[in-house]
Design an enzyme around this catalytic site. Structure first.
Site, PDB file in Angstrom:
ATOM      1  N   SER A  22      39.962  -6.305  -9.994  1.00 15.64           N
ATOM      2  CA  SER A  22      40.944  -6.816  -9.045  1.00 15.64           C
ATOM      3  C   SER A  22      42.326  -6.851  -9.713  1.00 15.64           C
ATOM      4  O   SER A  22      42.822  -5.794 -10.112  1.00 15.64           O
ATOM      5  CB  SER A  22      40.487  -8.189  -8.540  1.00 15.64           C
ATOM      6  OG  SER A  22      41.205  -8.558  -7.398  1.00 15.64           O
ATOM      7  N   ASP A  57      34.148  -5.444   0.773  1.00 18.10           N
ATOM      8  CA  ASP A  57      35.072  -6.347   0.071  1.00 18.10           C
ATOM      9  C   ASP A  57      36.107  -6.874   1.069  1.00 18.10           C
ATOM     10  O   ASP A  57      36.824  -6.096   1.697  1.00 18.10           O
ATOM     11  CB  ASP A  57      35.745  -5.526  -1.041  1.00 18.10           C
ATOM     12  CG  ASP A  57      36.665  -6.343  -1.927  1.00 18.10           C
ATOM     13  OD1 ASP A  57      37.279  -7.305  -1.451  1.00 18.10           O
ATOM     14  OD2 ASP A  57      36.769  -5.981  -3.116  1.00 18.10           O
ATOM     15  N   HIS A  84      33.485  -8.471  -3.255  1.00 16.97           N
ATOM     16  CA  HIS A  84      34.482  -8.542  -4.331  1.00 16.97           C
ATOM     17  C   HIS A  84      33.985  -9.339  -5.543  1.00 16.97           C
ATOM     18  O   HIS A  84      34.736  -9.537  -6.502  1.00 16.97           O
ATOM     19  CB  HIS A  84      35.754  -9.216  -3.769  1.00 16.97           C
ATOM     20  CG  HIS A  84      37.010  -8.987  -4.559  1.00 16.97           C
ATOM     21  ND1 HIS A  84      37.610  -7.752  -4.677  1.00 16.97           N
ATOM     22  CD2 HIS A  84      37.785  -9.828  -5.300  1.00 16.97           C
ATOM     23  CE1 HIS A  84      38.694  -7.848  -5.435  1.00 16.97           C
ATOM     24  NE2 HIS A  84      38.817  -9.100  -5.837  1.00 16.97           N
TER      25      HIS A  84
END
Lengths: 275, 275
Positions: free
Chosen positions: A146, A222, A255
């Site tokens: 991320s 996600d 995620h």
């Protein structure tokens, strides 16, 4: 450097250390997984995402098993400066300030004194690791998740000879174009968007692709995919610039670290084969 | 039963669920890893240690990879009743009350209303799992860590036909003889120590060994080894009673999930081969 903890894991040692960082003007923690044996070992830098510390990766990713098998050192720093005197988001938001250093050198007050995660990650920490641990600094790679995927890709693209291999999970590939990045960059770097391009993987790759092949895994389920991550922006720029990459959309994955754990072995083998 | 979360992990699904427990007179959470495919799958019950909830095992043990490969369902309940009206240790100690149900049926006030983790783990939860998930309840095993290793061993020894296989990490093998167990048993079960023997693996195995072989992994660098765990007490009683077991002292390992993660694959294969 002070050792805060040391635990045996898959025959090697999972340690957490603390040191006084010059770049960040504060004490910083980082984690190091050291496989059994004498080394020198290739070394991977794992850059974590928003809200994380040096703990998330080492407790949840399940990387030690394969790092032990392949003989890889994995270094996982914290995600921002910390401690008294380090300014935070005025409203304590999760996506800016503490836990959200974005792996850049801030130029704007009040952030510029401490928020120098780019210098820390690319210079100070690798120098400390080379001094204190049995690593072969000539065989180093970088990966992350991320915000840390953004960090890994920008750091690789700006330093392809120092961080030779690169992979990312669910990276923020174009921070200049998405809400998380716009908020962070406008505060840390100011309103002049030309400064933003220095820390934007999509902008960087258009200017200067690397000779490596970049691996990106992205969960198709996600929640941040559409608004914040947009991997196709990087893929398009990379294709145009001649940057080799593999973008894998992983059906059904989100995620979380459950996603990372499911594919961490692939990433570790990817780096090990290329280092 | 309500699904609280569901995340894809190694091709399968890591879920957390909630239900109103009759045995415990409160709402309870539990985690279920469900591999890909239709089943019915063999099912393992993981019992966690002091202070844990249903989350610790699923985030830290790294079990999903091998459970996916072997086609195993893993159920991980919380470690005590929870919620308003459930009494806790008066001083909030970590080793009694909330997070410390010890997998027994309390008989003493004020604990006896809610603290029925034995009935919950052996009856109510398996019945719910059999109803809601594609498991083959005839192929069930039990394993756990520390207080949960105690739970796994006592539950197996008392129900060898229902929980056919058993393994443990760093178990409290003789709670009647160590501080953690003496505190919990005297409060939950009262001062009559004959009642304690019903929940003491070392006492149980002397009376009635099972036909299974029990696997125990114990870190030799575990801070609790000498005072609280004492695996040799079980080993001696098991040898005398003719209980088959394997006790592995693992050099350098501590009491943490880093230890569990390092050997979880061995345990999962152990159960799968025997179910």
């Amino acid at each position: 450097m002070e050792q805060k903890s040391s635990v045996k894991s898959f025959g090697g040692t999972q340690g957490v250390y603390s040191h006084a960082s010059t770049a960040l003007s504060c004490d910083m923690n980082f984690a190091v997984y050291l496989p059994e044996g004498n080394g020198p070992f290739p070394v991977l830098y794992w850059l974590s995402g928003l809200t994380c510390t040096e703990e998330n990766f080492i407790t949840k990713a399940g990387a030690q098993r394969v790092a032990s098998e392949l003989g890889l050192v994995i270094v996982a720093p914290d995600t921002s400066p910390r401690g008294e005197g380090v300014p935070d988001d005025p409203e304590g938001a999760y996506d800016f300030g503490l836990g959200a250093g974005f792996y850049l050198n801030a130029t704007q007050e009040p952030w510029s004194k401490h928020y120098k995660m780019y210098d820390y990650s690319t210079q100070e920490l690798p120098a400390l690791i080379a001094k204190e641990f049995p690593v072969d600094a000539g065989r180093a790679g970088v990966f992350g998740h991320s915000m840390g995927g953004h960090g890994a890709m920008t750091i690789h693209l700006k330093n392809p000879d120092k961080f030779k291999t690169c992979s990312a999970f669910s990276p923020i590939v174009a921070p200049s174009q998405v809400p998380w990045g716009k908020k962070a960059f406008s505060n840390y770097l100011g309103s002049n968007e030309s400064a933003w391009a220095e820390y934007d993987a999509t902008a960087l790759v258009a200017k200067q692709p690397s000779k490596a092949e970049i691996l990106i895994d992205q969960g198709a389920a996600d929640n941040f995919l559409v608004e914040q991550l947009k991997p196709q922006l990087f893929a398009n720029a990379a294709s145009e610039a001649g940057q080799a990459y593999v973008l894998r959309m992983q059906d059904g994955y989100d995620h979380s670290y459950y996603f990372i754990a499911s594919f961490i072995e692939d990433h570790l083998r990817w780096h090990a084969e290329r280092l």
